[in-house]
Design an enzyme around this catalytic site. Structure first.
Site, PDB file in Angstrom:
ATOM      1  N   CYS A  37       0.779  -1.185  -0.020  1.00  0.00           N
ATOM      2  CA  CYS A  37       0.132  -0.042  -0.075  1.00  0.00           C
ATOM      3  C   CYS A  37       0.888   1.051  -0.266  1.00  0.00           C
ATOM      4  O   CYS A  37       0.161   2.398  -0.041  1.00  0.00           O
ATOM      5  CB  CYS A  37      -0.888  -0.030   1.090  1.00  0.00           C
ATOM      6  N   HIS A  78     -11.519   9.621  -9.996  1.00  0.00           N
ATOM      7  CA  HIS A  78     -10.583   9.782 -10.674  1.00  0.00           C
ATOM      8  C   HIS A  78      -9.383  10.714 -10.392  1.00  0.00           C
ATOM      9  O   HIS A  78      -8.873  11.435 -11.092  1.00  0.00           O
ATOM     10  CB  HIS A  78     -11.140  10.170 -12.417  1.00  0.00           C
ATOM     11  N   GLU A 125     -13.535  -0.446   0.498  1.00  0.00           N
ATOM     12  CA  GLU A 125     -12.418  -0.168  -0.206  1.00  0.00           C
ATOM     13  C   GLU A 125     -11.918  -1.345  -1.325  1.00  0.00           C
ATOM     14  O   GLU A 125     -11.661  -1.203  -2.591  1.00  0.00           O
ATOM     15  CB  GLU A 125     -11.074   0.005   0.612  1.00  0.00           C
TER      16      GLU A 125
END
Length: 143
Positions: A37, A78, A125
């Site tokens: 991550c 985005h 998520e």
């Protein structure tokens, strides 16, 4: 949109609405201990907002569903979350994303005459990982 049952939150209000939406964003956790991550990667975040209150507005809404989506989707879709000021001092972890969404939504709700409260933010998520954020007072005014 994924249909699912969300954790419920107890509250003293007469009305409750839930708004589902999603947005796609990238982020990275700026700590090497975060493992993979630590690298830039993306998610399609699935969001559920739980809004509650006792009074409806002049249109008969607690709040217009489209207003809720535009607050968050229009901001984060985005985009790289790390670029936002609100994540400069806080890693854009799912927990921080959920709390930040709460703050944005509640700030907007506070401007409404009927004063609805955001009592829960659910952020998925990945298909196997999600976070629920509830304000410490569960959106109840104690004044």
């Amino acid at each position: 949109m994924l249909q699912q049952i969300y954790p419920s939150v107890q509250h003293p209000y007469s009305f409750e609405l839930n708004k589902d939406f999603n947005f796609s964003s990238a982020h990275y956790i700026p700590f090497e201990e975060a493992g993979k991550c630590h690298n830039v990667h993306g998610h399609t975040y699935f969001i559920n907002l739980t809004i509650a209150g006792n009074e409806l507005d002049e249109m008969g809404f607690l709040v217009n569903f489209s207003e809720l989506k535009s607050l968050i989707h229009g901001r984060y879709d985005h985009r790289l979350l790390n670029d936002f000021q609100e994540f400069q001092d806080n890693s854009p972890s799912t927990e921080q994303v959920a709390q930040t969404i709460y703050n944005i939504v509640q700030e907007s709700l506070d401007k409404r005459l009927n004063k609805p409260k955001c009592v829960q933010v659910f952020v998925r998520e990945t298909p196997t990982s999600y976070v629920v954020y509830r304000p410490a007072n569960h959106g109840v005014d104690h004044a």
